[in-house]
Write a protein that holds these residues in place. Structure first.
Motif, mmCIF file in Angstrom:
data_model
loop_
_atom_site.group_PDB
_atom_site.id
_atom_site.type_symbol
_atom_site.label_atom_id
_atom_site.label_comp_id
_atom_site.label_asym_id
_atom_site.label_seq_id
_atom_site.Cartn_x
_atom_site.Cartn_y
_atom_site.Cartn_z
ATOM 1 N N PHE A 93 -27.269 54.090 1.777
ATOM 2 C CA PHE A 93 -27.374 54.941 0.445
ATOM 3 C C PHE A 93 -26.113 54.968 -0.277
ATOM 4 O O PHE A 93 -25.505 55.084 -1.445
ATOM 5 C CB PHE A 93 -27.871 56.296 0.657
ATOM 6 C CG PHE A 93 -27.812 57.180 -0.464
ATOM 7 C CD1 PHE A 93 -28.985 56.918 -1.376
ATOM 8 C CD2 PHE A 93 -27.025 58.271 -0.385
ATOM 9 C CE1 PHE A 93 -28.905 57.854 -2.595
ATOM 10 C CE2 PHE A 93 -27.202 59.188 -1.844
ATOM 11 C CZ PHE A 93 -28.137 58.807 -2.602
ATOM 12 N N LYS A 94 -24.851 55.211 0.577
ATOM 13 C CA LYS A 94 -23.649 55.580 0.269
ATOM 14 C C LYS A 94 -22.620 54.218 0.092
ATOM 15 O O LYS A 94 -21.497 54.360 -0.437
ATOM 16 C CB LYS A 94 -22.688 56.589 1.238
ATOM 17 C CG LYS A 94 -23.336 57.681 1.639
ATOM 18 C CD LYS A 94 -23.289 58.809 0.301
ATOM 19 C CE LYS A 94 -21.769 59.072 0.342
ATOM 20 N NZ LYS A 94 -21.795 60.314 -0.533
ATOM 21 N N LYS A 95 -23.268 53.271 0.186
ATOM 22 C CA LYS A 95 -22.767 51.964 0.145
ATOM 23 C C LYS A 95 -21.307 51.793 0.881
ATOM 24 O O LYS A 95 -20.458 51.225 0.258
ATOM 25 C CB LYS A 95 -22.528 51.724 -1.421
ATOM 26 C CG LYS A 95 -23.642 51.562 -2.308
ATOM 27 C CD LYS A 95 -23.512 51.340 -3.761
ATOM 28 C CE LYS A 95 -24.537 51.405 -4.772
ATOM 29 N NZ LYS A 95 -24.336 50.863 -6.021
ATOM 30 N N GLU A 213 -24.366 57.924 -9.192
ATOM 31 C CA GLU A 213 -25.726 57.271 -9.244
ATOM 32 C C GLU A 213 -26.689 58.110 -8.215
ATOM 33 O O GLU A 213 -26.784 57.585 -6.979
ATOM 34 C CB GLU A 213 -25.711 55.858 -9.074
ATOM 35 C CG GLU A 213 -27.010 55.025 -9.412
ATOM 36 C CD GLU A 213 -26.944 53.725 -8.982
ATOM 37 O OE1 GLU A 213 -27.893 52.738 -9.696
ATOM 38 O OE2 GLU A 213 -26.240 53.231 -8.178
ATOM 39 N N HIS A 214 -27.751 58.343 -8.651
ATOM 40 C CA HIS A 214 -28.932 59.056 -7.732
ATOM 41 C C HIS A 214 -28.021 59.935 -6.672
ATOM 42 O O HIS A 214 -28.821 60.263 -5.718
ATOM 43 C CB HIS A 214 -29.490 57.953 -7.154
ATOM 44 C CG HIS A 214 -30.565 56.908 -7.860
ATOM 45 N ND1 HIS A 214 -31.999 57.199 -7.830
ATOM 46 C CD2 HIS A 214 -30.253 56.154 -8.692
ATOM 47 C CE1 HIS A 214 -32.536 56.520 -8.620
ATOM 48 N NE2 HIS A 214 -31.582 55.719 -9.521
ATOM 49 N N GLY A 215 -27.127 60.602 -7.190
ATOM 50 C CA GLY A 215 -26.447 61.600 -6.029
ATOM 51 C C GLY A 215 -25.519 60.907 -5.153
ATOM 52 O O GLY A 215 -25.381 61.488 -4.125
ATOM 53 N N ARG A 216 -24.874 59.566 -5.342
ATOM 54 C CA ARG A 216 -24.181 58.987 -4.083
ATOM 55 C C ARG A 216 -23.049 59.747 -4.008
ATOM 56 O O ARG A 216 -22.226 59.458 -3.010
ATOM 57 C CB ARG A 216 -24.123 57.581 -4.696
ATOM 58 C CG ARG A 216 -25.390 56.763 -4.206
ATOM 59 C CD ARG A 216 -25.020 55.276 -4.503
ATOM 60 N NE ARG A 216 -26.290 54.609 -3.774
ATOM 61 C CZ ARG A 216 -27.425 54.266 -4.510
ATOM 62 N NH1 ARG A 216 -27.584 54.762 -5.721
ATOM 63 N NH2 ARG A 216 -28.407 53.718 -3.882
ATOM 64 N N GLY A 217 -22.667 60.745 -4.888
ATOM 65 C CA GLY A 217 -21.405 61.325 -4.704
ATOM 66 C C GLY A 217 -20.111 61.155 -5.535
ATOM 67 O O GLY A 217 -20.141 60.279 -6.497
ATOM 68 N N LEU A 284 -34.108 60.432 -2.800
ATOM 69 C CA LEU A 284 -32.789 60.222 -3.886
ATOM 70 C C LEU A 284 -32.922 58.753 -4.287
ATOM 71 O O LEU A 284 -32.753 58.412 -5.460
ATOM 72 C CB LEU A 284 -31.672 60.602 -3.260
ATOM 73 C CG LEU A 284 -31.326 61.908 -3.015
ATOM 74 C CD1 LEU A 284 -29.973 62.384 -2.289
ATOM 75 C CD2 LEU A 284 -31.325 62.800 -4.786
ATOM 76 N N GLU A 285 -33.052 57.869 -3.401
ATOM 77 C CA GLU A 285 -32.786 56.373 -3.702
ATOM 78 C C GLU A 285 -34.059 55.957 -4.803
ATOM 79 O O GLU A 285 -33.647 55.078 -5.721
ATOM 80 C CB GLU A 285 -33.214 55.509 -2.397
ATOM 81 C CG GLU A 285 -32.853 53.890 -2.695
ATOM 82 C CD GLU A 285 -31.382 53.767 -2.922
ATOM 83 O OE1 GLU A 285 -30.934 53.558 -3.929
ATOM 84 O OE2 GLU A 285 -30.450 53.880 -1.941
#
Length: 389
Positions: A93-95, A213-217, A284-285
């Motif tokens: 998710f955080k890449k 994006e989508h809450g990734r931070g 979230l994703e």
């Protein structure tokens, strides 16, 4: 223990003593506090996940499969498959290459900072960093220096003066500063780190699930993937459960598993919590509806408060302070608001500097416009009755 009783009495005499309220309901837009229904404007449950049916069901299934506890530290028998699955989910998710989960966000900062620094290193920390960072820095054997809040000239001054004296220099900042709601100047920090061969460390407790994006931070918000060495997040705010994590390289994860004390000496996360967190990241994703609702509510509330003439500082996020200043008046305002049906916690020293007391309003995706209108009306009337507005 008379000395402690004296200290407690001093707090009472100063007008800043507080008694903890008791909540009898799930964390929602309206809760039952001290036996009375009130509008909840102080929770970190940004997206409303803390009582979401999908998280509850995932948690129940894990309870049946794994039981209520992990039974040991990760290095013995407490490393369950669900912990591995959780870390893979977060990293994806955080890449980032890898993620490592801790029992809390506070423990994450305590465990990571002391593990990755030595007496040959230097830590440069923003003056408004969270208490967990401050305590984590204290546990480190590295030398420390504090730069003025988000002041890049002061940070560069320290780098110029001190970089050559140390093996590693670690620049630490909050991604979103929790008391004012402003963003770190992360692109400039990363640029300076590259220029002076320093490492970067971002605590994104209030940015994860909220920004990007989508809450990734915050890192995603500034398009800095692969350029921040340590990315910290919590699993108890936007994610709605409990725990913390650090994202970075695979080598970082491997080293921390061998040298980070919370992993070596504390039982790992409950499997039911891990399952709920995995479900939260899947939600979230798959959709940005929760973050969009959060931001819509935040903009609406900020606009209403500003129109009334409240000083809400320079927040750039859903965190919305109402600046009061005087600590006694801050606590009295908070208490009166609770009596009138709105729960917002007063924030005073030592959480913020003396003379910087404020009510910190925390909106969520659970609120609707009707609830927010009611809350603003109560805040306005209470403030006027106390000559704050």
């Amino acid at each position: 223990m008379n000395f402690l009783e004296e200290k407690v009495n001093a707090l009472k005499e100063a007008g800043i003593y507080r008694e903890l309220p008791i909540n009898d309901t799930p964390i929602d837009a309206i809760i039952e506090l001290n036996g009375k229904k009130v509008i909840n404007l102080c929770s970190n449950n940004y997206l409303g996940f803390a009582n979401h049916k999908r998280l509850i069901e995932a948690s129940k299934k894990a309870l049946d499969q794994y039981g209520v506890g992990a039974g040991a530290v990760r290095t013995i028998v407490g490393n369950m498959r669900i912990h591995e699955a959780l870390e893979e989910t977060i990293a994806k998710f955080k890449k980032e290459e890898a993620a490592l989960v801790y029992q809390s966000g506070f423990l994450c900062n305590l465990g990571v900072i002391q593990a990755v620094t030595t007496e040959k290193d230097l830590i440069l920390s923003d003056e408004l960093n969270h208490a967990s960072i401050i305590d984590g820095v204290k546990l480190s054997k590295a030398d420390k220096a504090v730069y003025k809040h988000s002041n890049m000239a002061d940070l560069e001054r320290l780098l110029i003066e001190k970089r050559s004296q140390y093996e590693q220099v670690l620049i630490i900042t909050d991604g979103v500063f929790s008391m004012d709601g402003d963003l770190a100047k992360l692109p400039e920090i990363v640029k300076l780190a590259k220029q002076y061969n320093a490492l970067t460390y971002v605590d994104d407790a209030h940015g994860s699930g909220v920004l990007g994006e989508h809450g990734r931070g915050t890192v995603d918000h500034f398009h800095l993937h692969g350029q921040v060495d340590f990315i910290i997040g919590t699993l108890s705010k936007a994610i709605g459960v409990v725990g913390g994590y650090v994202c970075g390289s695979k080598a970082m994860k491997s080293y921390l598993l061998h040298r980070s004390r919370p992993h070596l000496f504390s039982t790992s996360m409950q499997p039911s919590a891990a399952a709920a967190i995995i479900e939260a990241f899947h939600m979230l994703e798959s959709s940005d509806e929760y973050t969009l609702k959060l931001w819509d509510n935040a903009r609406y509330l900020k606009s209403k408060l500003q129109q009334l003439g409240f000083d809400i500082g320079h927040s750039e996020t859903p965190i919305t302070p109402i600046m009061i200043g005087d600590e006694v008046k801050t606590m009295a305002f908070s208490k009166q608001l609770l009596d009138n049906g709105v729960y917002v916690s007063g924030i005073i020293f030592p959480t913020v500097s003396k003379g910087k007391g404020r009510i910190r309003v925390m909106v969520s995706a659970l609120h609707d416009k009707d609830i927010l209108d009611r809350a603003v009306d109560i805040i306005e009337k209470t403030a006027k009755s106390m000559h704050i507005l």
